[in-house]
Design a protein around this motif. Structure first.
Motif, PDB file in Angstrom:
ATOM      1  N   PRO A  63       0.803  -1.219   0.000  1.00 13.07           N
ATOM      2  CA  PRO A  63       0.000   0.000   0.000  1.00 13.07           C
ATOM      3  C   PRO A  63       0.839   1.275   0.000  1.00 13.07           C
ATOM      4  O   PRO A  63       0.466   2.266  -0.628  1.00 13.07           O
ATOM      5  N   GLN A  67       0.818   4.046  -2.930  1.00 16.88           N
ATOM      6  CA  GLN A  67       0.539   5.452  -2.664  1.00 16.88           C
ATOM      7  C   GLN A  67       1.609   6.353  -3.256  1.00 16.88           C
ATOM      8  O   GLN A  67       1.313   7.434  -3.789  1.00 16.88           O
ATOM      9  N   LEU A  70       0.816   6.515  -6.966  1.00 22.95           N
ATOM     10  CA  LEU A  70      -0.428   7.251  -7.199  1.00 22.95           C
ATOM     11  C   LEU A  70      -0.245   8.760  -7.044  1.00 22.95           C
ATOM     12  O   LEU A  70      -0.831   9.550  -7.783  1.00 22.95           O
ATOM     13  N   THR A  71       0.564   9.144  -6.065  1.00 16.56           N
ATOM     14  CA  THR A  71       0.772  10.574  -5.793  1.00 16.56           C
ATOM     15  C   THR A  71       1.970  11.136  -6.536  1.00 16.56           C
ATOM     16  O   THR A  71       2.332  12.302  -6.348  1.00 16.56           O
ATOM     17  N   HIS A  83      -2.139  -4.463  -6.809  1.00 14.02           N
ATOM     18  CA  HIS A  83      -2.392  -3.072  -6.463  1.00 14.02           C
ATOM     19  C   HIS A  83      -2.874  -2.267  -7.669  1.00 14.02           C
ATOM     20  O   HIS A  83      -3.650  -1.325  -7.525  1.00 14.02           O
TER      21      HIS A  83
END
Length: 327
Positions: A63, A67, A70-71, A83
């Motif tokens: 995770p 993240q 994703l960011t 994921h």
């Protein structure tokens, strides 16, 4: 004279800039043996060969790696296709562009007591023997637990319920200690933890997922390089270089095991040569030759994960082979 000094300084600055290369931020899940291509690329300076400067970070858990991608805190994430699917069913998007491992990165390891008498049993009978047993995994709702859930459901068990899950994280010593103290009966640890348990004399391979024994997990997308769609648009040449680096690194691992083992020995200095050789033999089964991804692999992964969400998965949009070296 003053002009000459200024010109010299400019040349030095230009050389320094070329030497440093274009920075690529890479995040990796833990320090697993499955990321061998990354370690090869760093030690053999393959990034620099293609004009890149790697900025590698390690995070504890998928995770966190997800993240970061994703960011856009990371340009590239070494994370499982699980994921990619997790965000896809939420209507978001990251894209896998290199298949590192096309099988699970762990086997089911069992205690001598559980294994006794099971040598000639088939997969169904072995799974059914897990009823009432304590099975360790790195984390709750992780890929290990989901794979075990698929097998449990297929052969008439429930998880949780018939099998007691124990969460031990990713560090190998935790699994060795848990077997030694009779706290668990079986486990799905990331390698090299499984090899270390076997070499400690506390367990053996019970279900061999890494050699393709179990059809559901034979040819899938497990560990991949993934990136954000914005990075694909803004820095496509950088991603092509990264794919080239990993292609060359995987080739070393697959075609030159002596060299590959020597590199992995430097990455795991506390590991004995015997353990390193066994871990290499085990994990080399799952490393791909060229990183190519197929829709069949993507759908096969979805079939066992069955992620829940509001959006339907458009499989072709979750991966690309665009950045792989042309054959």
């Amino acid at each position: 004279m003053k002009f000459l000094k200024l010109a010299t300084a400019a040349v030095v600055a230009m050389i320094a800039g070329v030497a440093s290369g274009e920075t690529v931020k890479i995040t990796n899940i833990g320090h697993g043996y499955f990321s061998g291509a990354l370690y090869v690329a760093v030690q053999e300076k393959l990034f620099q060969k293609y004009g890149l400067e790697p900025d590698v970070s390690y995070v504890q858990g998928g995770p966190l790696a997800l993240q970061a991608v994703l960011t856009k805190q990371a340009d590239v994430g070494i994370l499982s296709y699980e994921h990619v699917l997790t965000v896809a069913v939420q209507g978001k998007r990251i894209v896998s562009f290199f298949n590192i491992a096309n099988r699970p990165v762990n086997n089911v390891i069992a205690s001598e007591k559980l294994i006794a008498g099971s040598e000639k049993l088939g997969i169904a009978e072995k799974v059914k023997k897990l009823k009432g047993q304590r099975v360790a995994m790195p984390s709750a709702n992780g890929s290990g637990e989901k794979m075990l859930g698929v097998l449990a459901k297929k052969y008439g068990l429930t998880l949780p319920g018939d099998i007691s899950a124990v969460y031990l994280g990713a560090e190998a010593p935790s699994y060795v200690a848990a077997f030694q103290k009779d706290l668990i009966d079986a486990a799905l640890p990331f390698e090299p933890a499984g090899v270390l348990v076997q070499q400690s004399g506390n367990g053996k391979i019970y279900l061999n997922m890494m050699n393709g024994e179990i059809p559901e997990f034979r040819d899938i997308l497990f560990m991949t390089l993934a990136t954000h769609p914005d990075v694909m648009k803004e820095r496509p040449e950088m991603l092509r270089k990264v794919a080239q680096v990993f292609t060359e690194a995987q080739k070393i691992l697959k075609d030159d095991p002596k060299r590959g083992m020597a590199i992995m020995a430097k990455e795991y200095p506390s590991m004995t040569p015997e353990t390193n050789a066994e871990a290499y033999k085990t994990v080399s089964q799952i490393w791909t030759q060229d990183g190519h991804i197929t829709e069949a692999q993507a759908r096969g992964t979805f079939a066992y994960l069955q992620p829940k969400g509001v959006a339907e998965v458009d499989f072709p949009s979750t991966f690309t082979n665009e950045f792989l070296p042309k054959k």
